[in-house]
Design an enzyme around this catalytic site. Sequence first.
Site, PDB file in Angstrom:
ATOM      1  N   LYS A   2      -2.006  -6.425  -9.721  1.00  0.00           N
ATOM      2  CA  LYS A   2      -2.420  -5.525 -10.640  1.00  0.00           C
ATOM      3  C   LYS A   2      -1.776  -5.500 -12.224  1.00  0.00           C
ATOM      4  CE  LYS A   2      -2.853  -2.752  -5.815  1.00  0.00           C
ATOM      5  NZ  LYS A   2      -1.948  -2.227  -4.657  1.00  0.00           N
ATOM      6  N   GLN A  54       3.050   1.712  -4.124  1.00  0.00           N
ATOM      7  CA  GLN A  54       2.993   0.658  -2.860  1.00  0.00           C
ATOM      8  C   GLN A  54       3.329   0.314  -1.211  1.00  0.00           C
ATOM      9  OE1 GLN A  54       0.560  -2.248  -3.992  1.00  0.00           O
ATOM     10  NE2 GLN A  54       0.216  -3.031  -2.022  1.00  0.00           N
ATOM     11  N   ASP A  78      -4.923   5.802  -6.379  1.00  0.00           N
ATOM     12  CA  ASP A  78      -5.238   5.460  -5.038  1.00  0.00           C
ATOM     13  C   ASP A  78      -5.781   5.847  -4.542  1.00  0.00           C
ATOM     14  OD1 ASP A  78      -4.350   3.090  -4.215  1.00  0.00           O
ATOM     15  OD2 ASP A  78      -2.570   3.248  -3.869  1.00  0.00           O
TER      16      ASP A  78
END
Length: 294
Positions: free
Chosen positions: A64, A108, A131
């Site tokens: 990322k 994450q 997200d």
Amino acid sequence: MTETDTPNTAITTEVIDGKAIAAAVRKQVAERVVHFESARGRAPRLVTILVGDDPASHVYVNNKHKACAEVGIASEDERLPADTKPELLVRLIDELNHRDDVDGILLQLPLPAGLDDDSMTELISPAKDVDGLTTANAGRVMQGRDALVPCTPSGVMILLEKVGAQLTGAEAVVVGRSNLVGKPVASLLLAQNATVTTCHSRTRDLAEVTRRADVLVACVGSPKLISGDMVKPGAIVIDVGTTRGQNGLVGDVDFDNVHGVAGAVTPVPGGVGPMTIACLLDNTVKAAESRADA
Ligand code: NAP
């Protein structure tokens, strides 16, 4: 996109090139970053939070940051030990929520034992939730309103658009009902006026349902679950599934078997996978632009 004729069948299956489509999305993102930077005097900024030592999570987070650098997005990498107390993570998320120069926060998952994925994710400001996993963004997606849409579902919709899927009135079948993929994909298809059926592990006759689909999205995590006889001739088949096998990643769709039946199909790897990070970058710029306009 490449097209290959399959012998002995009338159907020409288009193999949807997710890498090329993701590259086009990244190019557009890079252009928006330049525009944002010249207007605002700083680049959009993503902060990732990685707790613990899960090797796969380390790879994902590193990828990322690399992707951010390639399009000019500034990124910061917060790493915490596996025994991090909830209070510390709560404080970090709160600080990032309040930092004006931070546009996106990515926690994450999965978190290590002792930290709850859902309750920690929920602490992220919806405006920075790149997200798309907070209930605020999930609710907006379900209501068909503008939102930070979860990255993989967003990638699925871009692939369908690029392949020219006519979604209005189409029978769409989604196999899988997770909050991360299946449910948002179903909501997004519904918002595009498809007639949507969602299947799951208790669905009685899966093949009978999938054979009705003009658009079939498999998001299960069961290698080669979808065979050619479960696909309507000419259907568009999107394979989200990724299971790590001995020879690399395996999708939910039996690609060789479905090729020659479907009108279009995504490969694994090289289909949905590349879209996910591209859509994360897109969401980060979108969050930066929306916050700047607010
Ligand atoms: P998940 O949370 O495990 O959900 C799987 C879903 O599949 C569940 O709804 C489950 O039903 C359903 N299911 C399981 N077995 C089934 C069967 N035999 N028939 C019909 N439905 C069945 O997984 P996820 O997070 O949604 O991820 C799904 C897959 O996508 C995984 O392979 C994952 O690695 C992959 N993925 C890929 C990307 C990417 O970037 N390419 C991103 C995210 C996920 P129940 O609800 O009844 O249990």
